[in-house]
Design an enzyme around this catalytic site. Structure first.
Site, PDB file in Angstrom:
ATOM      1  N   SER A  53       0.796  -1.230   0.000  1.00 44.04           N
ATOM      2  CA  SER A  53       0.000   0.000   0.000  1.00 44.04           C
ATOM      3  C   SER A  53       0.828   1.279   0.000  1.00 44.04           C
ATOM      4  O   SER A  53       0.322   2.340  -0.348  1.00 44.04           O
ATOM      5  CB  SER A  53      -0.947   0.016   1.211  1.00 44.04           C
ATOM      6  OG  SER A  53      -0.216   0.150   2.416  1.00 44.04           O
ATOM      7  N   LYS A 101       0.568   4.678   6.767  1.00 48.63           N
ATOM      8  CA  LYS A 101       0.047   5.496   5.666  1.00 48.63           C
ATOM      9  C   LYS A 101       0.685   6.882   5.749  1.00 48.63           C
ATOM     10  O   LYS A 101       1.357   7.225   6.714  1.00 48.63           O
ATOM     11  CB  LYS A 101      -1.483   5.638   5.742  1.00 48.63           C
ATOM     12  CG  LYS A 101      -2.266   4.339   5.843  1.00 48.63           C
ATOM     13  CD  LYS A 101      -2.245   3.537   4.568  1.00 48.63           C
ATOM     14  CE  LYS A 101      -3.060   2.246   4.724  1.00 48.63           C
ATOM     15  NZ  LYS A 101      -2.912   1.338   3.558  1.00 48.63           N
TER      16      LYS A 101
END
Length: 210
Positions: A53, A101
Site C-alpha cells: 500500500s 500510511k
C-alpha cells in the site's frame, strides 16, 4: 625505613584508583545499556512492512524505524508517514494491529479529489505528489471524486500506492491518539537504507484551513 615503606603506601592508592576506574567503566556500560533499552522501548520501534500500500516509498519486506515522540512531544505534519493502531475495522483477524500510511489531511483540513491533472487538493491547494505510484501507461492518478473536512482530533491518511491501498477513502479518518509514531528511516534490507521524507516541498505550501 622510609625507602621500604613508601612503595607500600603507594600500593593501596593505586589499587583504589584502579577500583574507581573499573567502577566508572561499569557505570558507563550499565548507563549505556539502560539508555539503549529506554530508547528502544519508549522512543524508537521497528516495524515490518507486510503490504504494497505504500509502494514505491516502502516495499513488502522493508523494515522501518518509527519515532514514538510523534505525536506526543512532536506534532504530526502533513506528509508524515505514520504508523497507527487499527481504529477498528481496517484489518481482518490475523493481520496484526498496526498500519502505515501518509498523512494527507490534518484536523480541520478539507481534502478534495481530484483536479484535471489527477491531483488532490488540500484547503483548495493542489498538491503534486511525485512519489505516488501511477498505473502502467498513465501519467495521472484516477480516483473517485470525494471531498471531506477532517474532524477535530483526527487525520486523513492515504497510501502512496493509491491503487492498492485501503485507506481513509474506505475507512474514514484516524484518531490522532491512535498514532504510534512517525516512520523516519528504512533500515532493511541494506540496499533500501534511506531516510523517509515527508516531502516538505509538496506539503509546506498548503494553507491552514480558513
Amino acid at each position: 625505613m622510609s625507602d621500604v615503606e613508601q612503595p607500600r603506601a603507594g600500593a593501596p592508592r593505586a589499587g583504589r584508583q584502579g577500583g574507581k576506574f573499573l567502577r566508572d567503566v561499569v557505570i558507563i556500560v550499565v548507563a549505556a545499556v539502560l539508555a539503549s533499552f529506554l530508547v528502544k522501548a519508549y522512543l524508537v520501534r521497528s516495524f515490518y512492512i507486510p503490504s504494497a500500500s505504500m509502494e514505491n516509498t516502502l516495499l513488502i519486506g522493508d523494515r522501518v524505524l518509527v519515532n514514538e515522540l510523534v505525536p506526543g512531544a512532536v506534532p504530526v505534519q502533513r506528509g508524515d508517514v505514520v504508523v497507527f493502531q487499527d481504529p477498528g475495522g481496517w484489518l481482518t483477524a490475523g493481520q496484526g494491529d498496526d498500519l502505515i500510511k501518509r498523512v494527507i489531511g490534518m484536523p480541520g483540513d478539507t481534502v478534495s479529489c481530484c483536479d484535471a491533472q489527477g491531483r488532490l487538493s488540500v484547503n483548495g491547494h493542489p498538491v503534486d505528489e511525485s512519489y505516488v505510484v501511477l498505473p502502467p501507461g498513465t501519467d495521472r492518478v484516477a480516483m473517485d471524486d470525494f471531498s471531506v473536512t477532517v474532524p477535530k482530533g483526527r487525520l486523513w491518511v492515504m497510501g502512496d500506492n493509491r491503487y492498492d491501498s485501503a485507506d481513509s477513502r474506505a475507512h474514514g479518518t484516524v484518531p490522532v491518539s491512535d498514532v504510534v509514531g512517525r516512520a523516519f528511516l528504512t533500515t532493511w534490507p541494506a540496499s533500501r537504507w534511506t531516510v523517509l521524507s515527508r516531502h516538505g516541498d509538496v506539503w509546506d505550501g498548503v494553507p491552514d484551513p480558513s
